[in-house]
Design an enzyme around this catalytic site. Structure first.
Site, mmCIF file in Angstrom:
data_model
loop_
_atom_site.group_PDB
_atom_site.id
_atom_site.type_symbol
_atom_site.label_atom_id
_atom_site.label_comp_id
_atom_site.label_asym_id
_atom_site.label_seq_id
_atom_site.Cartn_x
_atom_site.Cartn_y
_atom_site.Cartn_z
ATOM 1 C CG ASP A 49 -4.653 -10.759 114.869
ATOM 2 O OD1 ASP A 49 -4.948 -9.968 115.780
ATOM 3 O OD2 ASP A 49 -3.514 -11.281 114.774
ATOM 4 C CE LYS A 118 -3.148 -3.903 115.203
ATOM 5 N NZ LYS A 118 -2.519 -5.150 115.703
ATOM 6 C CD GLU A 186 -2.436 -6.193 123.195
ATOM 7 O OE1 GLU A 186 -2.334 -6.078 121.958
ATOM 8 O OE2 GLU A 186 -3.158 -7.051 123.751
#
Ligand code: KIV
Length: 277
Positions: A49, A118, A186
């Site tokens: 995204d 995801k 992340e």
């Protein structure tokens, strides 16, 4: 996972089984030509995204819609046959509950042809992940800095420092127990990423994490130097295509204004070459 280009795409189960082996290579893609360039060279292609910020100029990923993910997913599918294709579930498409998540995941899979989705979130998303996996939707999880929660997190900050590390490990454990086949980590401290990698039974795919992760992912426009508005510390530019493109555009503008483009070789004679009459 493989040193020479693949001929066939790995399955989510094969990615899961690659834990602890040769590091998995993942990149984002949003278009057919880019997907073609990486097909079989990388193990996983993520239609992230991040497309909203990278290609559409949005200030965050929050404005990304199902329609955008489907359009870019379809474009990537046309260029991909030998890497696993994962599509991001956009903000608002899965948080309300497992049934909504399933309806939207099924739409992403049937309309784009991706093999997995995801979604962002740890323990609070475990029930949803379990629900999807039980219904045939392979799920890649995403913990640590989850950009769709940028406002709740107070910015794009490093996650899991100090005492918060235990909660992050619990998040990664929860998504693994729920059946995710891999988890993106992340922007977390390197030592924490190494701990998660050794304690969690599914592959960790790092971005701003550690070389000790089971794999790495980057946003393709970041690593090619095409997206230059800002550069997170974890981005390495493997090329500076943005600078080269700007130079090429300036050269074109100069040649048009100087009437040196088009030159003779770019124009057509009234009589085709070789014909005398
Ligand atoms: O949207 C995206 O590109 C991502 C990667 C950065 C992991 O989620």
């Amino acid at each position: 996972m493989s040193a020479t280009p693949r001929q066939t795409a790995p399955t989510p189960a094969a990615i899961r089984a690659a834990k602890g082996g040769t590091p998995l290579v993942a990149l984002t893609a949003y278009t057919t030509p880019t997907a073609r360039m990486m097909d079989g060279v990388v193990d996983i292609v993520l239609v992230g995204d991040s497309v909203g910020m990278v290609l559409h100029g949005l200030p965050s990923t929050l404005g990304v819609t199902m329609e955008m993910m489907i359009l870019h997913g379809q474009a990537v599918r046309r260029g991909l046959g030998a890497s696993l294709m994962v599509v991001d579930m956009p903000f608002g498409s899965y948080e309300a509950g497992p049934e909504t998540a399933f309806a939207n995941a099924a739409r992403l899979m049937s309309e784009t042809g991706c093999e997995a989705v995801k979604l962002e979130g740890g323990r609070h998303m475990a029930d949803t992940i379990r629900f999807l996996v039980a219904r045939g939707v392979p799920v890649m999880a995403h913990v640590g800095l989850t950009p769709q929660s940028v406002h709740a997190l107070g910015g794009y900050k490093v996650q899991g420092r100090g005492a918060a590390g235990e909660a992050l490990i619990a998040d990664a454990q929860a998504v693994a127990e729920a059946g995710a086949f891999a988890v993106v980590l992340e922007k977390v401290p390197a030592a924490l990423a190494d701990r998660v990698t050794s304690e969690v039974p599914i592959p960790t795919i790092g971005i701003g994490a550690s070389a000790g992760c089971d794999g790495q992912v980057l946003v393709v426009d970041d690593m090619l130097g095409l997206f230059t508005e800002f550069r997170p510390k974890f981005v390495k530019r493997f090329a500076t295509l943005g600078e080269r493109a700007e130079a090429a555009i300036a050269a074109y503008a100069g040649e048009v204004r100087a009437r040196t483009f088009p030159a003779e070789e770019h124009t057509f004679a009234d009589t085709p070459p070789g014909e005398t009459t």
